[in-house]
Design a protein around this motif. Structure first.
Motif, short mmCIF file in Angstrom:
data_model
loop_
_atom_site.label_atom_id
_atom_site.label_comp_id
_atom_site.label_asym_id
_atom_site.label_seq_id
_atom_site.Cartn_x
_atom_site.Cartn_y
_atom_site.Cartn_z
N ASP A 43 31.37 55.62 -34.12
CA ASP A 43 31.64 55.68 -32.66
C ASP A 43 31.07 54.13 -32.19
O ASP A 43 29.96 54.11 -31.79
CB ASP A 43 30.81 56.81 -31.97
CG ASP A 43 31.00 56.81 -30.38
OD1 ASP A 43 31.72 55.90 -29.82
OD2 ASP A 43 30.72 57.69 -29.76
N LEU A 45 31.90 52.76 -29.56
CA LEU A 45 31.45 52.63 -27.86
C LEU A 45 29.96 52.90 -27.58
O LEU A 45 29.59 52.38 -26.74
CB LEU A 45 32.13 53.65 -27.16
CG LEU A 45 33.65 53.47 -26.99
CD1 LEU A 45 34.55 54.47 -26.21
CD2 LEU A 45 34.04 52.08 -26.27
N THR A 46 29.49 53.75 -28.57
CA THR A 46 27.90 53.98 -28.44
C THR A 46 27.25 53.57 -29.42
O THR A 46 25.81 53.75 -29.59
CB THR A 46 27.72 55.61 -28.07
OG1 THR A 46 28.22 56.31 -29.41
CG2 THR A 46 28.45 55.93 -26.93
N ASP A 47 27.86 52.87 -30.62
CA ASP A 47 27.10 52.27 -31.66
C ASP A 47 26.16 53.39 -32.40
O ASP A 47 25.17 53.38 -32.60
CB ASP A 47 26.32 51.26 -31.35
CG ASP A 47 25.82 50.13 -32.34
OD1 ASP A 47 26.69 50.37 -33.11
OD2 ASP A 47 24.78 49.54 -32.42
N ARG A 48 26.91 54.45 -32.84
CA ARG A 48 26.41 55.62 -33.64
C ARG A 48 27.38 56.01 -34.59
O ARG A 48 28.59 55.98 -34.46
CB ARG A 48 25.88 56.71 -32.50
CG ARG A 48 26.91 57.26 -32.02
CD ARG A 48 26.64 58.28 -30.75
NE ARG A 48 27.73 58.98 -30.29
CZ ARG A 48 27.67 59.98 -29.53
NH1 ARG A 48 26.54 60.71 -29.51
NH2 ARG A 48 28.60 60.60 -29.00
N GLU A 100 28.38 67.75 -26.38
CA GLU A 100 28.39 66.34 -26.95
C GLU A 100 29.42 66.32 -27.96
O GLU A 100 30.48 65.47 -28.22
CB GLU A 100 27.31 65.67 -27.44
CG GLU A 100 26.06 65.03 -26.46
CD GLU A 100 24.81 64.47 -27.06
OE1 GLU A 100 24.86 63.54 -27.09
OE2 GLU A 100 24.40 65.32 -27.60
N ARG A 104 33.28 64.47 -27.54
CA ARG A 104 33.99 63.36 -28.28
C ARG A 104 33.54 63.27 -29.82
O ARG A 104 34.37 62.92 -30.60
CB ARG A 104 33.52 61.92 -27.88
CG ARG A 104 33.98 61.50 -26.39
CD ARG A 104 33.64 60.04 -26.20
NE ARG A 104 34.17 59.16 -26.76
CZ ARG A 104 33.63 57.99 -27.50
NH1 ARG A 104 32.31 58.29 -27.29
NH2 ARG A 104 34.18 57.43 -28.22
N GLU A 135 21.81 57.01 -34.55
CA GLU A 135 21.47 56.00 -33.50
C GLU A 135 21.37 54.62 -33.93
O GLU A 135 20.17 54.44 -34.38
CB GLU A 135 20.58 56.36 -32.35
CG GLU A 135 21.12 57.70 -31.49
CD GLU A 135 21.76 57.88 -30.85
OE1 GLU A 135 22.68 56.69 -30.28
OE2 GLU A 135 22.38 59.20 -30.41
#
Length: 155
Positions: A43, A45-48, A100, A104, A135
């Motif tokens: 992902d 967008l959230t760097d995970r 969650e 997405r 994360e």
């Protein structure tokens, strides 16, 4: 002489991580390491990295998931001509809520993860699925080099 490779940019490492969809997640419990080959979705967008674990009632995986503070995800590619690329993401795992996953996370996982066939993943009797996010705190990548110039295979 061994090819120690060259560093790649963060952007190139992120692209490689997104393109692979599989790697080895390294966990630890009281100084004992445990590597799990797995599929994931990145992902950006959230760097995970989104992961779905299928676990049994008494598996080692569950024990290590509960005790690992810092984890490492390694993904790599090695070609027959000796060229290679690798990316290592380090960070913490956290369980994902059902909201969650529905929002997405599941879509990211199933669109990017390698070999993420739902029917096969749930075929084992007594298997449970759990969703986690890695994360990412650090992301590094390297690739083989020819002379002093880096390869452009990650671009």
């Amino acid at each position: 002489m061994e090819d120690l490779g060259v560093d790649v940019s963060t952007e190139m490492a992120e692209r490689f991580l997104a393109d692979r969809g599989h790697g080895v997640l390294s966990l630890a419990n009281e100084g004992v390491g445990y590597g799990i080959p797995l599929s994931y979705g990145y992902d950006a967008l959230t760097d995970r990295c989104i992961m779905q674990f299928v676990t049994g009632q008494e598996g080692r995986k569950r024990e290590f998931l509960e005790t690992s503070e810092t984890v490492t995800l390694a993904t790599y590619e090695y070609e027959s001509d000796g060229t290679w690329q690798s990316v290592i993401a380090t960070g913490t795992l956290r369980p994902l809520s059902n909201d969650e996953v529905a929002d997405r996370a599941a879509a990211i996982f199933f669109s990017q993860a390698a070999n993420a066939d739902t029917h096969t993943r749930l075929a084992a009797e007594g298997a449970e699925t759990e969703w986690y996010a890695l994360e990412i705190e650090t992301l590094v990548g390297r690739e083989s080099a020819t002379g002093d110039e880096p390869l452009t295979t990650l671009e």
